[in-house]
Structures are given as C-alpha cells and as structure tokens.
Enzyme design. Sequence first.
Site, mmCIF file in Angstrom:
data_model
loop_
_atom_site.group_PDB
_atom_site.id
_atom_site.type_symbol
_atom_site.label_atom_id
_atom_site.label_comp_id
_atom_site.label_asym_id
_atom_site.label_seq_id
_atom_site.Cartn_x
_atom_site.Cartn_y
_atom_site.Cartn_z
ATOM 1 N N TRP A 164 0.843 -1.211 0.000
ATOM 2 C CA TRP A 164 0.000 0.000 0.000
ATOM 3 C C TRP A 164 0.869 1.249 0.000
ATOM 4 C CZ3 TRP A 164 -0.879 -4.277 3.086
ATOM 5 C CH2 TRP A 164 -2.048 -5.004 2.782
ATOM 6 N N HIS A 185 -7.589 1.401 2.592
ATOM 7 C CA HIS A 185 -8.694 0.449 2.434
ATOM 8 C C HIS A 185 -9.721 0.789 3.520
ATOM 9 C CE1 HIS A 185 -5.383 -2.218 4.462
ATOM 10 N NE2 HIS A 185 -5.752 -1.229 5.261
ATOM 11 N N ARG A 211 -4.565 5.903 -2.456
ATOM 12 C CA ARG A 211 -3.245 5.283 -2.585
ATOM 13 C C ARG A 211 -2.356 6.155 -3.461
ATOM 14 N NH1 ARG A 211 -4.777 -1.174 -3.031
ATOM 15 N NH2 ARG A 211 -6.051 -1.146 -1.126
ATOM 16 N N GLN A 225 -13.912 1.559 -2.134
ATOM 17 C CA GLN A 225 -13.801 0.153 -1.789
ATOM 18 C C GLN A 225 -15.076 -0.261 -1.093
ATOM 19 O OE1 GLN A 225 -10.914 -1.316 0.911
ATOM 20 N NE2 GLN A 225 -9.851 -2.478 -0.665
ATOM 21 N N VAL A 268 -5.576 -12.007 6.699
ATOM 22 C CA VAL A 268 -6.405 -13.219 6.585
ATOM 23 C C VAL A 268 -5.521 -14.466 6.482
ATOM 24 C CG1 VAL A 268 -8.472 -12.171 5.581
ATOM 25 C CG2 VAL A 268 -6.580 -12.851 4.090
ATOM 26 N N ALA A 322 -13.722 -12.314 5.691
ATOM 27 C CA ALA A 322 -13.740 -10.914 5.237
ATOM 28 C C ALA A 322 -13.438 -10.898 3.752
ATOM 29 C CB ALA A 322 -12.711 -10.090 6.005
HETATM 30 C C1 2NL Z 1 -8.950 -6.762 -2.165
HETATM 31 C C2 2NL Z 1 -8.828 -7.583 -0.967
HETATM 32 C C3 2NL Z 1 -9.588 -7.905 1.248
HETATM 33 C C4 2NL Z 1 -10.092 -8.035 3.566
HETATM 34 C C5 2NL Z 1 -10.017 -7.309 2.381
HETATM 35 C C6 2NL Z 1 -10.321 -7.708 5.970
HETATM 36 C C7 2NL Z 1 -10.695 -6.819 6.951
HETATM 37 C C8 2NL Z 1 -10.501 -7.156 8.257
HETATM 38 C C9 2NL Z 1 -9.965 -8.353 8.597
HETATM 39 C C10 2NL Z 1 -9.618 -9.206 7.584
HETATM 40 CL CL1 2NL Z 1 -10.924 -6.078 9.471
HETATM 41 N N1 2NL Z 1 -9.797 -8.869 6.304
HETATM 42 N N2 2NL Z 1 -10.511 -7.362 4.694
HETATM 43 C C11 2NL Z 1 -9.738 -9.360 3.550
HETATM 44 C C12 2NL Z 1 -9.308 -9.948 2.378
HETATM 45 C C13 2NL Z 1 -9.231 -9.224 1.209
HETATM 46 O O1 2NL Z 1 -9.540 -7.117 0.106
HETATM 47 O O2 2NL Z 1 -8.454 -7.130 -3.181
HETATM 48 N N3 2NL Z 1 -9.651 -5.665 -2.095
HETATM 49 C C14 2NL Z 1 -9.858 -4.809 -3.228
#
Ligand code: 2NL
Length: 355
Positions: A164, A185, A211, A225, A268, A322
């Site tokens: 990021w 995010h 970003r 997002q 994750v 998530a």
């Molecule tokens: C992507 C991938 C993701 C998450 C966002 C998330 C949030 C919390 C805990 C765990 Cl608080 N995970 N968010 C998890 C996996 C992928 O976004 O490509 N976004 C455009």
Amino acid sequence: MSGEGRGDWRGELEALEREGLAAIAAVADAAGLEQVRVQLLGRKGRLTGILRGVAALPAAERPAVGARANTAKAALEAALEARRAALEAGARAAAVARERVDVTLPGRPVGGGRLHPLTQILEEICSVFVEMGFRVVEGPEVEWDYYNFEALNIPEGHPARDMWDTFWVDPASAGTDRPMLLRTHTSPMQIRVMEATRPPVRVIVPGKCYRYEAVDASHESQFHQVEGLAVDAGITFAHLKGTLQQFARRIFGGERRVRFRCDYFPFVEPGVDMSIDCFACQGAGCRLCKGTGWIEILGAGMVHPDVLARVGYDPARVTGFAFGMGPARIAMLKHGIEDIRLFHGNDPRFLRQFP
Ligand code: 2NL
C-alpha cells in the site's frame, strides 16, 4: 361684391370644417396630426387666412362670421383632441401587445438528474449484502496508522507495507505525534466495529480510499472500496464461499460460476481471490478475460486469528471471513467500461448511459 363676399366666407368656413375633419380622421400618427393642426389652425393656417378677409366686410356682418368661425374652430379642436387620444391609446395597446408574455407556452425542459454510475453500483452491491443480513457502516477517511496497518497485522517496517503506497498526514500540521494517514482500504472501520461490539458481527463498509499510485486506465489515487466482515462462533470458509457466490450471481447473473484461488493478504489466513466465469465468452476465452475464461473480481479470506485477538475476541471461540472489492472495477466489468478515468471525467455522454 358684398353678396359674393358673404357667400365666400360661409362656404369657405364650411369647406374648412368639412375638409379639416376628413384630414384629421385620415391622419395615421401624432406627427401627421400636428401637421394637419398647423395647416388648419396655425398662425399661417387656413382659418387665420379666412379671418383676415373679415376686415374687408361691413361691420354689421362681422359678428356672424366670427360666430361661425368659432364653431368651426371648436369642432376642429375637438376632433384633433379626440384623434390625438385615439392615436395614443392605439400606440399604447401596440406596445403592450409587443411586450406581452404568453404564459401558456410550455417552459424549457430541465434535464433530469440521475445517480452517478459509481453511486448506483455501490448501492447495488450494498443492498445484496444487506439482504443477507449485513449492516452498512461508514468510517473516517483520515485514519491512525494503528487502524489502517498495525491492527491488520502490518507492523511498521514490515515488507507487507509495500502493498500500500500511502498518503501520510504531516503529524506537525495535524497536531499529533501518532502517525496519521489517508486510509488505503476501509478495513480500519471493521477494526473499529469489532472493538466496539461483540460477535456476531456482520458489516459491509463502503467508502473512499487513497493510494499514492500512478494513474492509468485501471488505477486512480482516489477510489472506492467495499469491504465486508462476518464474525461469529462457527463461521467457516463455506460461509465465505456461499455468501460471495450469491453476491456474484446477484450482480453478474444467476448462472455465474465462481472460482477461488490462494492469494496473500496479511490480515487473513487463508487468503483467496475470487473469479467469476467470463460472461462475455461463457468461459471460452476472450479479450475481457484475457483468454483465461475467468475474471478476478475480489479478494477475501478467513480473518487472521491475531487480528481477532487484537480487538479482544477469542480466536478459539469465534472465527470470521472478510472480503474486499473495488466497485469501479465491478461497474467496469458489468458495463464494459474500458477506462476508470471516465467515472470522474464529467462527460455527459458517458454519464447519460446510466439512467
Ligand atoms: C482486495 C482484498 C480484502 C479483507 C479485504 C479484511 C478486513 C478485516 C480483517 C480481515 Cl478487518 N480482512 N478485509 C480481507 C481480504 C481481502 O480485500 O483485493 N480488495 C480490493
């Protein structure tokens, strides 16, 4: 001679009156009327000319001439005044007619407003999850480093931070010594929700993110997002798959198939990306799916146990999934939009296509 003279002045006065009245009636405007008045009653006019001849008459006849001349003068003056009033009224009526507004004319149509295509897809995405029991929450766009990174298993100095490119807020101008940034995010808001509430948690978090990236056809430095989070006792990867497959079918069509592959996100474990079979070529391979038959639409995973523990949850008792996606990408795929910059280009020819 005197008999001729008598006949002359009476006939002349009658002719003056008759012809004068006709001339006054024939006049078309104020200037013409003034001209006629001068010819009839002016100092060098016809009436004065006749009266000048009266001096030559016997004294006994003069009063009768004077009396007749006065009635002729009075008749002409009355006709002049009446004509003047009529011409003025006509001119006023014409001016009013020229200025009149036709209040029965239909107004100019005002172009109807509509929701921006990004707003439309955001609402569409959120409502799919709302129908599955998720609650929509929104959070701050300026965040603490803690919520954006630390709480999500991305410590300072860790190579994962390279994923990021971040806009940092100058701590001095913000009056703080805690590192502050523009969120990269919407995950920090999910951390805030978990800190504030006990499971079960089911939230969907739309919002603007930032970003520090080079702009091209699929990246802008400001973007939206939509992230989602579900935490409860007994949540498994099967819940993740079922929820996201339902989402894909609601947005891209009921016949969509989905594919999950391993991917890495620090917050994750396991992490995945989800693809849908290409709706343009039914999986045969085309330009849209770059010949693969599959289109990647989001990232997801099971919430890392360390993330759960950090918000005070017991990872031995609760689990969660998530996911995160870029709604602009979803809209581009759905509508065949080739350049992300069109969304904020303010071109009505583009915007009109999303009624
Ligand atoms: C992507 C991938 C993701 C998450 C966002 C998330 C949030 C919390 C805990 C765990 Cl608080 N995970 N968010 C998890 C996996 C992928 O976004 O490509 N976004 C455009």
